[in-house]
Design an enzyme around this catalytic site. Sequence first.
Site, PDB file in Angstrom:
ATOM      1  N   TYR A 209       0.830  -1.222   0.000  1.00 27.80           N
ATOM      2  CA  TYR A 209       0.000   0.000   0.000  1.00 27.80           C
ATOM      3  C   TYR A 209       0.860   1.265   0.000  1.00 27.80           C
ATOM      4  O   TYR A 209       0.717   2.130  -0.880  1.00 27.80           O
ATOM      5  CB  TYR A 209      -0.928  -0.044   1.213  1.00 27.80           C
ATOM      6  CG  TYR A 209      -1.556   1.261   1.634  1.00 27.80           C
ATOM      7  CD1 TYR A 209      -2.376   1.981   0.763  1.00 27.80           C
ATOM      8  CD2 TYR A 209      -1.338   1.768   2.917  1.00 27.80           C
ATOM      9  CE1 TYR A 209      -2.968   3.172   1.160  1.00 27.80           C
ATOM     10  CE2 TYR A 209      -1.931   2.959   3.323  1.00 27.80           C
ATOM     11  CZ  TYR A 209      -2.735   3.660   2.443  1.00 27.80           C
ATOM     12  OH  TYR A 209      -3.305   4.839   2.840  1.00 27.80           O
TER      13      TYR A 209
ATOM     14  N   LYS B  36      12.625  -1.727  13.875  1.00 28.83           N
ATOM     15  CA  LYS B  36      12.765  -0.484  13.122  1.00 28.83           C
ATOM     16  C   LYS B  36      13.894   0.380  13.693  1.00 28.83           C
ATOM     17  O   LYS B  36      14.651   1.003  12.955  1.00 28.83           O
ATOM     18  CB  LYS B  36      11.443   0.286  13.126  1.00 28.83           C
ATOM     19  CG  LYS B  36      10.401  -0.279  12.188  1.00 28.83           C
ATOM     20  CD  LYS B  36      10.855  -0.193  10.745  1.00 28.83           C
ATOM     21  CE  LYS B  36       9.787  -0.617   9.764  1.00 28.83           C
ATOM     22  NZ  LYS B  36      10.213  -0.477   8.356  1.00 28.83           N
TER      23      LYS B  36
ATOM     24  N   ALA C  29      10.256  -2.511   2.533  1.00 26.79           N
ATOM     25  CA  ALA C  29       9.884  -3.915   2.739  1.00 26.79           C
ATOM     26  C   ALA C  29      10.078  -4.308   4.190  1.00 26.79           C
ATOM     27  O   ALA C  29      11.034  -3.887   4.838  1.00 26.79           O
ATOM     28  CB  ALA C  29      10.732  -4.808   1.835  1.00 26.79           C
TER      29      ALA C  29
ATOM     30  N   TYR D 177       8.394  -5.318  16.531  1.00 23.77           N
ATOM     31  CA  TYR D 177       8.344  -4.477  15.335  1.00 23.77           C
ATOM     32  C   TYR D 177       9.043  -3.140  15.574  1.00 23.77           C
ATOM     33  O   TYR D 177       9.910  -2.728  14.805  1.00 23.77           O
ATOM     34  CB  TYR D 177       6.897  -4.239  14.907  1.00 23.77           C
ATOM     35  CG  TYR D 177       6.760  -3.194  13.830  1.00 23.77           C
ATOM     36  CD1 TYR D 177       7.171  -3.464  12.532  1.00 23.77           C
ATOM     37  CD2 TYR D 177       6.237  -1.933  14.111  1.00 23.77           C
ATOM     38  CE1 TYR D 177       7.069  -2.505  11.538  1.00 23.77           C
ATOM     39  CE2 TYR D 177       6.126  -0.972  13.125  1.00 23.77           C
ATOM     40  CZ  TYR D 177       6.545  -1.260  11.839  1.00 23.77           C
ATOM     41  OH  TYR D 177       6.449  -0.305  10.861  1.00 23.77           O
TER      42      TYR D 177
ATOM     43  N   ASN E  10       0.184   7.046  11.503  1.00 22.17           N
ATOM     44  CA  ASN E  10      -0.933   6.376  10.846  1.00 22.17           C
ATOM     45  C   ASN E  10      -1.105   6.918   9.431  1.00 22.17           C
ATOM     46  O   ASN E  10      -1.465   8.081   9.249  1.00 22.17           O
ATOM     47  CB  ASN E  10      -2.225   6.593  11.648  1.00 22.17           C
ATOM     48  CG  ASN E  10      -2.110   6.044  13.059  1.00 22.17           C
ATOM     49  OD1 ASN E  10      -2.207   4.857  13.291  1.00 22.17           O
ATOM     50  ND2 ASN E  10      -1.886   6.938  14.011  1.00 22.17           N
TER      51      ASN E  10
ATOM     52  N   THR F 186       2.757  -9.960   1.017  1.00 24.00           N
ATOM     53  CA  THR F 186       1.602  -9.136   1.387  1.00 24.00           C
ATOM     54  C   THR F 186       1.287  -8.104   0.307  1.00 24.00           C
ATOM     55  O   THR F 186       0.165  -7.597   0.250  1.00 24.00           O
ATOM     56  CB  THR F 186       1.830  -8.400   2.724  1.00 24.00           C
ATOM     57  OG1 THR F 186       3.022  -7.602   2.635  1.00 24.00           O
ATOM     58  CG2 THR F 186       1.963  -9.390   3.876  1.00 24.00           C
TER      59      THR F 186
ATOM     60  N   ASP G  41       9.699  -6.803  -4.616  1.00 24.23           N
ATOM     61  CA  ASP G  41       8.693  -7.243  -3.654  1.00 24.23           C
ATOM     62  C   ASP G  41       8.519  -8.747  -3.799  1.00 24.23           C
ATOM     63  O   ASP G  41       8.521  -9.258  -4.922  1.00 24.23           O
ATOM     64  CB  ASP G  41       7.363  -6.524  -3.905  1.00 24.23           C
ATOM     65  CG  ASP G  41       6.442  -6.544  -2.706  1.00 24.23           C
ATOM     66  OD1 ASP G  41       6.058  -7.650  -2.278  1.00 24.23           O
ATOM     67  OD2 ASP G  41       6.091  -5.455  -2.200  1.00 24.23           O
TER      68      ASP G  41
ATOM     69  N   SER H 220       9.434   4.044  11.700  1.00 22.38           N
ATOM     70  CA  SER H 220       8.095   4.030  12.293  1.00 22.38           C
ATOM     71  C   SER H 220       8.068   4.778  13.609  1.00 22.38           C
ATOM     72  O   SER H 220       9.063   4.804  14.347  1.00 22.38           O
ATOM     73  CB  SER H 220       7.657   2.581  12.526  1.00 22.38           C
ATOM     74  OG  SER H 220       6.483   2.518  13.298  1.00 22.38           O
TER      75      SER H 220
ATOM     76  N   ARG I 266      -8.210  -0.787  25.060  1.00 19.92           N
ATOM     77  CA  ARG I 266      -7.220  -1.824  24.827  1.00 19.92           C
ATOM     78  C   ARG I 266      -6.008  -1.544  25.705  1.00 19.92           C
ATOM     79  O   ARG I 266      -5.593  -0.396  25.856  1.00 19.92           O
ATOM     80  CB  ARG I 266      -6.785  -1.851  23.363  1.00 19.92           C
ATOM     81  CG  ARG I 266      -7.876  -2.277  22.400  1.00 19.92           C
ATOM     82  CD  ARG I 266      -7.379  -2.339  20.986  1.00 19.92           C
ATOM     83  NE  ARG I 266      -6.845  -1.053  20.545  1.00 19.92           N
ATOM     84  CZ  ARG I 266      -6.521  -0.778  19.270  1.00 19.92           C
ATOM     85  NH1 ARG I 266      -6.674  -1.706  18.352  1.00 19.92           N
ATOM     86  NH2 ARG I 266      -6.052   0.408  18.943  1.00 19.92           N
TER      87      ARG I 266
END
Length: 324
Positions: A11, A145, A74, A141, A170, A35, A31, A117, A279
């Site tokens: 995306y 990064k 990636a 994750y 986001n 995904t 790629d 990120s 959460r």
Amino acid sequence: MSWLVTGGAGYIGAHVARAFIEQGIDTVVVDDLSTGRKAFVHPEARFVQATILDGERLVEAMRQFDVTGVVHLAGFKYAGVSVERPLLTYQQNVTGTVSLLGAMEGAGVHHMVFSSSAAVYGTPDVDLVTEDTPKHPESPYGESKLIGEWLIADQGRAHGLAHTSLRYFNVVGSGTPDIHDVSPHNLFPLVFDALLGGRTPRINGDDYPTPDGTCVRDYIHVADLADAHVVAARRLEAGDRLEPVYNLGSGDGVSVGEIMSAIADGTGIAFTPEIAPRRAGDPARIVASGELAARDLDWRMRHGLGDMVASAWAARKAAAPAAE
């Protein structure tokens, strides 16, 4: 001369690759389609189906297409799942980055823009995150990064790699109806899938210390993010000195409640979201300053919340028959 985009069938990666092509830059997409989707790859991009763990194939592609720089997107990007699958996360994001850097060195490629990120910050205790905010990643994750940033910086010191890392929060919206967010974990796809399936979207907690009681987050349009990658690449290739990291932040943020209202308006589907319990670990507010990126990368929020919703919804509806 061309730029290589790893993860360019995903995306975000597909938007970045398209932004390069639209700026007249020859672009190679690598790629493995684990995904990513081949349909997301721009027809003018050269496509190589390969994993970044295959260093020999990367060297071959870089030499074949006279690559001068790499945008590295990636990786395994699901923070929550990374807690359950740490070894896979480190293999894809750390070992994969080592493999890519080795291939770049072997092929004589000396420019890199790294997709990092906001997960490197964990749960910050400041109202506005800057590049100097302490890093406390709370998932494999986020850790991977941050390690990626360290690896790239070390390679820069050792071998003169010109680089910068872009941290963002986001990413939403769409720059073209041909590409939509396919993540099963992101807010916009979750809400759209619920609406298309006749279900009511839900909010996790409405009793936070924020104006409307729901969490406040940084949302940026994917096309704005893609443009910043192009500027960073051009500046590195021109020999300009960039900061090692930049936050691509909005500076003010949007609440989940505001997102829900905007989606109801943008889709024309009236709904009142269900309120679910909080959460665990969700902070009330995470918003970043984009001042450094505005200074050096022409970063700014060219698309408002209405544009984010409208473009994302149009792309999701265009894909609905195949995505159901």
